[in-house]
Write an enzyme that holds these catalytic residues in place. Structure first.
Site: not given
Lengths: 86, 322
Positions: B58, B127
């Site tokens: 990322e 998550h």
């Protein structure tokens, strides 16, 4: 300018300078047939560009404090901001 | 024709890719459709140059998108889960958000970071988070969180065209939701909230998936003859205080509902602004409905016990209405 790195030994710094990527690239380019004078000219050109930028910055008036909130957002986003008062 | 949230996002991206050759999609597996299938088929249509798979880093890919935006492209980057945006924070906060300011307006980062957040179906603590409040704290970033497929369509297109770094937060609980796109609807402007339901007695402020709970709660309260006005914020930064002020000046009572934890959340910021700007309008303290201060648990029973929902909002509305 920068960190004087007094906590590192002279030997360590010298050894690390040997690994300087700019110097290594220069050595490689020379091996590949570049001319020392060519590389010096490139370096000088870069130096002059930076010096001129410094000169231009020093010659410019200090920024107007009234502009401190400018350039945070684009004009459309700013229009939204001014509508809602930041 | 009704389409799911995912299909409508794909349609918006498809149309933006078709409209402007500067638009590029980037992200982990986006050429194969991405983890949720939002970009399915777009690589076949626009080529691997414009719909690019990236490595699973990322930090690196947010840098790639920022650099591409600086050089004139309009990248739309997918960060698979907002939980992984932690790895992209240096770039987003120290680079993407700062270029326009540090260059005195000479540079711009017209970039959209699409990401997916919130809790649903036991995705567990790493998550399921709602981390939007981190990003509203950074001048230079725009934060958008749509509440429905139709809203997502317009807001995503507006975000792509804006010219600033936009964090576009999709709620995973909304992904399977279906709606029909109205024909030739105007694109909603970034920075403008929407009155999702008109009311007179209480202002209920929500965003993202919580707007659906807010509307359900408003429905329920209407049976007790309490008229609730629901505001869908849509853009979280900058906050549309004008819409909030107009509503609070009418109702004099406020409930703010979000899925993110209460501590340091959007509700705290909105409540503080109402307290300082609209103090004389208030007939009751501003009440927040938010997640208790705990990670989102995996066990379905625990997840359900922790998450704020319609019942919590109904209780808060009764409380504030006295």
């Amino acid at each position: 300018v920068g960190d004087a790195q007094r906590y590192r030994s002279k030997e360590e710094l010298t050894a690390l300078k040997e690994k300087c990527p700019i110097e290594r690239l220069k050595r490689r380019l020379l091996e590949w047939g570049a001319q020392e004078s060519e590389l010096d000219a490139l370096g000088e050109e870069a130096r002059q560009e930076v010096l001129q930028a410094v000169e231009r910055a020093r010659a410019s008036p200090p920024p107007d404090p009234a502009t401190v909130l400018e350039y945070v957002y684009s004009a459309p986003a700013l229009a939204a901001l001014s509508r809602v008062k930041p | 024709v009704s389409q799911t949230f995912i299909e409508i996002l794909r349609r918006a991206l498809d149309e933006e890719l078709g409209r402007d050759p500067a638009v590029h999609l980037l992200g982990e597996d986006v050429a194969a459709g991405g983890a949720f299938g939002v970009t399915t088929g777009l690589a076949q249509k626009y080529g691997a140059q414009r719909v690019r798979n990236t490595p699973i880093s990322e930090a690196a890919i947010t840098g790639l998108a920022t650099g591409a935006a600086l050089c004139g492209l309009r990248p739309v980057l997918e960060i698979m889960f907002i939980d992984f945006a932690t790895l992209a924070l240096d770039c987003l906060v120290n680079q993407s958000a700062k270029y326009r300011y540090m260059s005195g307006g000479q540079l711009a980062v017209p970039m959209v970071v699409r990401t997916q957040a919130g809790a649903a179906g036991g995705a567990a603590a790493q998550h399921s988070q709602s981390l939007e409040a981190w990003f509203i704290h950074v001048p230079g970033l725009i934060v958008v969180a749509p509440s429905s497929p139709v809203e997502a369509y317009g807001l995503l297109k507006s975000a792509v065209r804006l010219g600033d770094p936009v964090l576009f937060i999709e709620h995973k609980r909304l992904y399977s939701l279906k709606e029909a796109l109205p024909l030739n609807a105007e694109l909603p402007p970034i920075g403008q909230a929407r009155v999702a339901r008109v009311g007179t007695d209480v202002t209920l402020i929500a965003y993202s998936a919580m707007v659906r709970n807010a509307l359900e709660a408003a429905d329920e309260l209407s049976r007790s003859c309490l008229s609730v006005e629901v505001i869908d914020l849509r853009t979280l930064a900058p906050l549309d205080m004008a819409t909030i002020a107009a509503s609070v000046s009418k109702t004099h009572r406020v409930v703010i509902a979000h899925e993110a934890v209460e501590n340091g959340g959007l509700g705290a910021e909105i409540s503080a602004r109402i307290g300082s700007d609209l103090f004389d309008e208030l007939d009751a303290p501003v009440i927040r409905v938010a997640c208790p201060f705990a990670p989102i648990p995996f066990a379905p029973g625990l997840e359900q016990a922790l998450l704020p929902g319609t019942a919590n909002i109904v209780r808060a509305l009764h409380g504030v209405a006295g």
